[in-house]
Design a protein around this motif. Structure first.
Motif, short mmCIF file in Angstrom:
data_model
loop_
_atom_site.label_atom_id
_atom_site.label_comp_id
_atom_site.label_asym_id
_atom_site.label_seq_id
_atom_site.Cartn_x
_atom_site.Cartn_y
_atom_site.Cartn_z
N PHE A 292 7.85 -10.42 -10.31
CA PHE A 292 6.48 -10.90 -10.30
C PHE A 292 5.87 -10.57 -8.94
CE2 PHE A 292 8.96 -13.34 -13.25
CZ PHE A 292 8.14 -13.49 -14.36
N VAL A 293 4.69 -9.99 -8.95
CA VAL A 293 4.08 -9.49 -7.72
C VAL A 293 2.67 -10.06 -7.54
CG1 VAL A 293 3.36 -7.43 -6.43
CG2 VAL A 293 5.35 -7.33 -7.96
N SER A 294 2.43 -10.69 -6.40
CA SER A 294 1.08 -11.11 -6.04
C SER A 294 0.52 -10.12 -5.03
CB SER A 294 1.07 -12.52 -5.44
OG SER A 294 -0.19 -12.80 -4.84
N MET A 295 -0.63 -9.53 -5.35
CA MET A 295 -1.23 -8.51 -4.49
C MET A 295 -2.18 -9.11 -3.45
SD MET A 295 -2.17 -5.69 -7.43
CE MET A 295 -3.07 -6.92 -8.43
N SER A 296 -2.40 -10.44 -3.51
CA SER A 296 -3.38 -11.09 -2.63
C SER A 296 -4.74 -10.42 -2.78
CB SER A 296 -2.92 -11.05 -1.17
OG SER A 296 -1.69 -11.68 -1.00
N GLY A 297 -5.16 -10.29 -4.01
CA GLY A 297 -6.41 -9.60 -4.31
C GLY A 297 -6.15 -8.47 -5.28
N LEU A 298 -6.96 -7.44 -5.19
CA LEU A 298 -6.79 -6.28 -6.07
C LEU A 298 -6.44 -5.06 -5.23
CD1 LEU A 298 -9.81 -6.90 -8.48
CD2 LEU A 298 -7.38 -7.11 -9.04
N LYS A 299 -5.21 -5.07 -4.71
CA LYS A 299 -4.75 -3.99 -3.86
C LYS A 299 -3.56 -3.31 -4.55
CE LYS A 299 -4.20 -6.75 -0.28
NZ LYS A 299 -4.80 -8.02 -0.71
N PRO A 300 -3.71 -2.05 -4.95
CA PRO A 300 -2.69 -1.40 -5.79
C PRO A 300 -1.52 -0.79 -5.04
CG PRO A 300 -4.52 0.11 -5.43
CD PRO A 300 -4.89 -1.18 -4.73
N THR A 301 -1.46 -0.93 -3.72
CA THR A 301 -0.43 -0.22 -2.94
C THR A 301 0.98 -0.48 -3.44
OG1 THR A 301 -1.87 -0.35 -1.00
CG2 THR A 301 0.43 0.24 -0.64
N VAL A 302 1.38 -1.76 -3.51
CA VAL A 302 2.75 -2.09 -3.92
C VAL A 302 3.01 -1.77 -5.39
CG1 VAL A 302 4.39 -3.99 -4.21
CG2 VAL A 302 3.07 -3.79 -2.10
N GLU B 159 14.58 -9.53 4.55
CA GLU B 159 13.96 -9.85 5.83
C GLU B 159 12.49 -10.22 5.62
OE1 GLU B 159 16.53 -6.63 8.49
OE2 GLU B 159 14.62 -6.03 7.57
N ILE B 160 12.01 -11.19 6.37
CA ILE B 160 10.61 -11.62 6.25
C ILE B 160 9.70 -10.60 6.91
CG2 ILE B 160 8.94 -13.40 6.90
CD1 ILE B 160 11.21 -15.43 6.81
N ILE B 161 8.71 -10.11 6.16
CA ILE B 161 7.83 -9.06 6.68
C ILE B 161 6.35 -9.44 6.57
CG2 ILE B 161 9.44 -7.17 6.26
CD1 ILE B 161 7.96 -6.62 3.64
N GLY B 162 6.06 -10.64 6.08
CA GLY B 162 4.65 -11.03 5.97
C GLY B 162 4.50 -12.27 5.13
N GLY B 163 3.26 -12.60 4.81
CA GLY B 163 3.03 -13.79 4.01
C GLY B 163 1.61 -13.91 3.50
N GLU B 164 1.47 -14.66 2.43
CA GLU B 164 0.19 -15.00 1.82
C GLU B 164 -0.05 -16.49 2.02
OE1 GLU B 164 -1.59 -15.26 -2.77
OE2 GLU B 164 -0.05 -13.78 -2.27
N ILE B 165 -1.26 -16.87 2.39
CA ILE B 165 -1.56 -18.26 2.70
C ILE B 165 -2.56 -18.83 1.70
CG2 ILE B 165 -2.47 -19.85 4.44
CD1 ILE B 165 -1.68 -17.85 6.56
N GLN B 166 -2.29 -20.05 1.25
CA GLN B 166 -3.20 -20.77 0.35
C GLN B 166 -3.40 -22.18 0.91
OE1 GLN B 166 -4.77 -20.05 -2.89
NE2 GLN B 166 -5.75 -21.96 -2.30
N ILE C 32 -4.09 -14.08 4.82
CA ILE C 32 -2.87 -13.32 5.01
C ILE C 32 -2.31 -13.66 6.39
CG2 ILE C 32 -1.88 -11.00 5.21
CD1 ILE C 32 -2.74 -11.62 2.42
N VAL C 33 -1.01 -13.80 6.50
CA VAL C 33 -0.37 -14.10 7.78
C VAL C 33 -0.62 -12.95 8.75
CG1 VAL C 33 1.85 -14.41 8.94
CG2 VAL C 33 1.41 -15.54 6.76
N ALA C 34 -0.96 -13.27 9.99
CA ALA C 34 -1.22 -12.26 11.01
C ALA C 34 -0.01 -11.34 11.17
CB ALA C 34 -1.55 -12.93 12.34
N GLY C 35 -0.26 -10.03 11.15
CA GLY C 35 0.81 -9.06 11.31
C GLY C 35 1.41 -8.57 10.01
N THR C 36 0.91 -9.10 8.88
CA THR C 36 1.40 -8.65 7.58
C THR C 36 0.92 -7.22 7.31
OG1 THR C 36 1.42 -10.89 6.68
CG2 THR C 36 1.37 -9.08 5.09
N GLY C 37 1.80 -6.36 6.87
CA GLY C 37 1.44 -4.98 6.58
C GLY C 37 1.12 -4.77 5.11
#
Length: 347
Positions: free
Chosen positions: A256-266, A188-195, A206-211
């Motif tokens: 392969f994981v993109s964190m959209s920065g340096l965010k270690p949560t995932v 299921e789609i839960i968010g997105g990264e924008i370039q 980051i797509v609005a509403g992305t957690g």
């Protein structure tokens, strides 16, 4: 209250220990190295040693200014922020500078309610010409790699129409963006990264509403569908660039994981599930600090491609290799790598 006493109170509020404030207010705190993340507030990071706060999602932060954290992040008024941080009501103090407002109504900081923001994925454009042009021509990612992500429904082009006036003449511009889709385990789609797809003006978001999710790509799943090792990146562009160099026969079970920065949560969540984490973040001070604070390993193969050659990130390496096809990027004495083309574009 005298001016000196008032200023002293405000300075005291600014220097109030933010970590203690959030802990005593009932928020959930997660420690990562020297950083502390407030779970209920997306992207908010605190460093108690310097009383510094930073919001990764709004790119705002301050050092030793707790008032700004409450006003900019929590939406408190100035008077309310001072009250929560010091217990002092300044509503009737220095009325000439601060007009009277309703006095604070509670005596302890409240716990903010978790917002359930509605996900607003950008509308897909009729074609993907600009997306392919940008990723293939500017970023030098092979078309077949881009197609693989598109066919996996993890990547598409969105288009925004901007109406404006230039020298009194109405103008309409179309801005294209690459949208990297976040999905959960159910697909299921839960968010997105924008370039942004412009070669002249950089845009990332980051797509609005992305957690607290991430862009993840698992090309060759195991039989049970669970990843065995995860390669983590600062952007989806670097992720795709790295994937270009990979031997596909060795990728079973790799995610392969993109964190959209340096965010270690995932990555930390994957690590807790027994997944081996391999850091592929940028070759800079911020990347090294991130790895050290989170105990993420940078493998020798990653070092041999980036660190030993002086490349900042994987797309810089890919652009260089594309423009210098005869260069041996595994040669530790490679002079060309130390004198990379000025055309090489960084994120």
């Amino acid at each position: 209250m005298q001016k000196e006493d008032f200023n002293q109170l405000i300075n005291s509020a600014r220097q109030t220990d933010l970590l203690s404030y959030f802990q005593q207010s009932g928020y959930t705190i997660e420690k990562s190295g020297g950083n502390y993340y407030v779970k209920e507030i997306k992207g908010l990071c605190i460093r108690p040693d310097t009383n510094q706060w930073y919001n990764h999602y709004t790119n705002t932060g301050r050092t030793n200014n707790s008032i700004d954290c409450l006003t900019l992040v929590l939406g408190r008024s100035f008077n309310q922020a001072v009250y929560e941080l010091t217990g002092k009501d300044i509503t009737n103090m220095r009325s000439s500078d601060y007009p009277k407002k309703q006095a604070p109504q509670y005596t302890s900081p409240p716990k903010i309610k978790k917002e359930n923001k509605i996900l607003q994925m950008p509308e897909q454009s009729e074609n993907m010409r600009q997306l392919f042009a940008y990723l293939c021509q500017t970023r030098k990612i092979p078309a077949e790699i881009v197609e693989e992500f598109v066919h996996a429904k993890l990547l598409y082009q969105s288009q925004n129409i901007v109406n404006t006036t230039v020298n009194g003449v109405p103008q309409t511009f179309k801005n294209a963006n690459a949208v990297f889709v976040h999905k959960n385990e159910k697909g299921e789609i839960i968010g997105g990264e924008i370039q942004g797809c412009s070669s002249f003006k950089r845009f990332k978001g980051i797509v609005a509403g992305t957690g607290e999710s991430a862009f993840m790509f698992m090309p060759f799943p195991t039989k049970d569908g669970k990843p065995k090792r995860a390669y983590i990146f600062e952007s989806a562009i670097d992720l795709m660039s790295f994937y270009t160099f990979c031997d596909k026969k060795k990728l079973t079970g790799a995610v392969f994981v993109s964190m959209s920065g340096l965010k270690p949560t995932v990555p930390k969540k994957l690590h807790d599930e027994g997944v081996q984490i391999i850091s592929c973040v940028d070759n800079d001070d911020a990347g090294r600090k991130f790895e050290e604070e989170n105990n993420f390993v940078r493998s020798e193969s990653v070092k041999s491609y980036l660190d030993y050659k002086g490349f900042k990130d994987w797309n810089e390496l890919l652009v260089f290799k594309t423009e210098n096809p005869d260069a041996n990027i595994m040669d530790n004495n490679l002079k060309q790598a130390e004198q990379k083309s000025e055309k090489t574009r960084r994120k």
